[in-house]
Design an enzyme around this catalytic site. Structure first.
Site, PDB file in Angstrom:
ATOM      1  N   ASP A 251     -67.831 -78.176  47.151  1.00 41.45           N
ATOM      2  CA  ASP A 251     -68.895 -79.179  47.210  1.00 41.45           C
ATOM      3  C   ASP A 251     -68.734 -80.011  48.478  1.00 41.45           C
ATOM      4  O   ASP A 251     -67.604 -80.225  48.953  1.00 41.45           O
ATOM      5  CB  ASP A 251     -68.874 -80.090  45.983  1.00 41.45           C
ATOM      6  CG  ASP A 251     -70.213 -80.769  45.762  1.00 41.45           C
ATOM      7  OD1 ASP A 251     -71.041 -80.193  45.025  1.00 41.45           O
ATOM      8  OD2 ASP A 251     -70.448 -81.839  46.339  1.00 41.45           O
ATOM      9  N   ASP A 300     -75.360 -72.949  42.620  1.00 43.44           N
ATOM     10  CA  ASP A 300     -76.119 -73.967  41.876  1.00 43.44           C
ATOM     11  C   ASP A 300     -76.423 -75.138  42.803  1.00 43.44           C
ATOM     12  O   ASP A 300     -75.892 -76.240  42.630  1.00 43.44           O
ATOM     13  CB  ASP A 300     -75.308 -74.430  40.657  1.00 43.44           C
ATOM     14  CG  ASP A 300     -76.059 -75.472  39.826  1.00 43.44           C
ATOM     15  OD1 ASP A 300     -77.297 -75.506  39.902  1.00 43.44           O
ATOM     16  OD2 ASP A 300     -75.395 -76.251  39.109  1.00 43.44           O
ATOM     17  N   CYS A 340     -83.313 -75.630  41.122  1.00 40.36           N
ATOM     18  CA  CYS A 340     -83.753 -76.732  40.256  1.00 40.36           C
ATOM     19  C   CYS A 340     -84.949 -77.465  40.854  1.00 40.36           C
ATOM     20  O   CYS A 340     -85.262 -78.583  40.460  1.00 40.36           O
ATOM     21  CB  CYS A 340     -82.604 -77.710  40.004  1.00 40.36           C
ATOM     22  SG  CYS A 340     -81.995 -78.508  41.491  1.00 40.36           S
TER      23      CYS A 340
END
Length: 399
Positions: A251, A300, A340
């Site tokens: 991340d 993701d 998303c």
């Protein structure tokens, strides 16, 4: 007496097809006195009653409709019914230990999100009219949960999204009622997490991927896994709990990575689940150069587009990470990939993955397609409620 908003002839298509929104250019006139945030009646050009909603002339979405029946005025009794319906639906469809309890328009409470993390509620209010009703709705939530023996010990507000500015509202975060420790422990799919409701992203944790995280469990035993855009480690930790031999979570946020490491320690997984702070777009080509290969690669990412105007750049981003991700998957391994963004519609996302596979010289076998968890219900009349697309593919080398 309520004011009345009269629509232009031929307008109100979204509302008439089951949606909740009336746009500024659809309204002919408003009769009667009102202030922004007030409830008023919405009528068609010929006087036919269409619903009760709240108005805000500062927003392009000028009216958000809460009720379609003339006899169902927006009273406390009406709001309690909405809250009860939302809770009964969650009890029937999801694990309610942690869940999204109210999901805006999809629960017919436009502009309001309420997440339940164990015995703490996090609320996000994005529209002026619902903001006025917020304290009443939250009292009703506590009342309805108490009837099932669930005592809420604290409420934290995360109404700090930029969209509030478009409603003429200030961004706000802080306690509603008495302060409490804002790091809350939850358990989901057998994984324990510390959720930071004060400073975590959005409301602190992404509940919408609950059952998608569970779906990777069967792929991971004794496998080498790469989890990109790991946030606070949720997919990586699910891989670890499922028995993965080695997991690397990536991340760009050092805060996220530190939380992920704390969560790994909480679950006794620090020996097998490691995290690094890096830009995924830079790291994937580096791993490829080193000859790294993984049994499972998980992508993701955050929403690459939050408007129609930036879709082209978003497509490039999704294509790039999927192509790079596929190249790192061993022959017959698995790619888990998500979007998303509401604006990246299912057809465009599928087309982008197909192009990435072609560019990577890989063939894909679809294992599973899923959307958001049922506590984020997709209301078929409200397109904006459908945003999460989740695929699992087997990745096969061209032979």
């Amino acid at each position: 007496m309520y004011a009345e908003a009269i629509l232009k002839k031929g307008e109100g298509r979204t509302l008439k097809s089951g949606g909740a929104w009336v746009y500024d250019n659809e309204i002919d006139r408003v009769e009667g006195d009102y202030e922004n945030g007030d409830i008023l009646a919405v009528k068609d050009f010929d006087g036919f009653f269409l619903g009760w909603g709240f108005i805000n002339t500062r927003s392009k979405i000028t009216i958000r409709v809460m009720s379609r029946r003339k006899e169902h005025e927006i009273t406390e009794e009406f709001l309690e019914k909405r809250v009860r319906n939302a809770w009964e639906y969650r009890k029937a469809t999801v694990d309610t230990g942690c869940c999204r309890l109210i999901f805006g328009e999809a629960d017919w409470l436009p502009g309001l999100v309420v997440d339940k993390f164990s015995d703490v509620l996090v609320v996000e209010s994005l529209a002026l009219g619902i903001d006025r009703l917020k304290s009443t709705i939250l009292s009703l939530v506590k009342k309805v949960l108490a009837e099932d023996g669930i005592m809420i010990r604290g409420i934290y507000e995360r109404s700090d999204a930029k969209v509030r500015l478009q409603e003429g509202m200030e961004r706000f975060k802080g306690f509603i009622g008495d302060p409490f420790p804002t790091k809350v422990e939850i358990t989901e799919n057998g994984v324990r997490y510390i959720v930071d409701v004060e400073d975590g992203q959005k409301t602190g944790f992404f509940l919408d991927q609950k059952y998608n995280r569970q779906a990777i469990h069967r792929l991971c035993p004794d496998k080498k896994v790469l989890d990109c855009f790991t946030h606070t480690g949720s997919f990586a930790l699910n891989a670890g709990i499922a028995g993965a031999r080695e997991v690397l979570g990536v991340d760009a946020s050092m805060t996220g990575v530190k939380q992920a490491e704390e969560n790994a320690a909480l679950n006794g997984l620090s020996d097998r689940v490691k995290f690094t702070c890096a830009d995924v777009f830079e790291l994937l080509p580096e791993l490829e150069k080193k000859g790294e290969q993984y049994d499972v690669v998980i992508l993701d990412p955050p929403a690459f587009t939050k408007s129609r105007s930036s879709i082209k750049n978003a497509v490039k981003g999704y294509r790039e990470i999927n192509l790079r991700g596929m190249k790192l998957v061993k022959d017959n391994g698995f790619l888990v990939t998500c979007s998303c963004s509401h604006f990246m519609d299912p057809e465009l996302f599928a087309k982008t993955i197909r192009e990435a596979a072609h560019g990577a010289h890989k063939r894909l076998r679809q294992v599973e397609f899923k959307t958001q968890a049922p506590d984020h219900p997709i209301l078929w009349a409200a397109e904006e409620s459908y945003y999460l697309k989740f695929y699992i593919f087997q990745v096969v080398d061209e032979k």
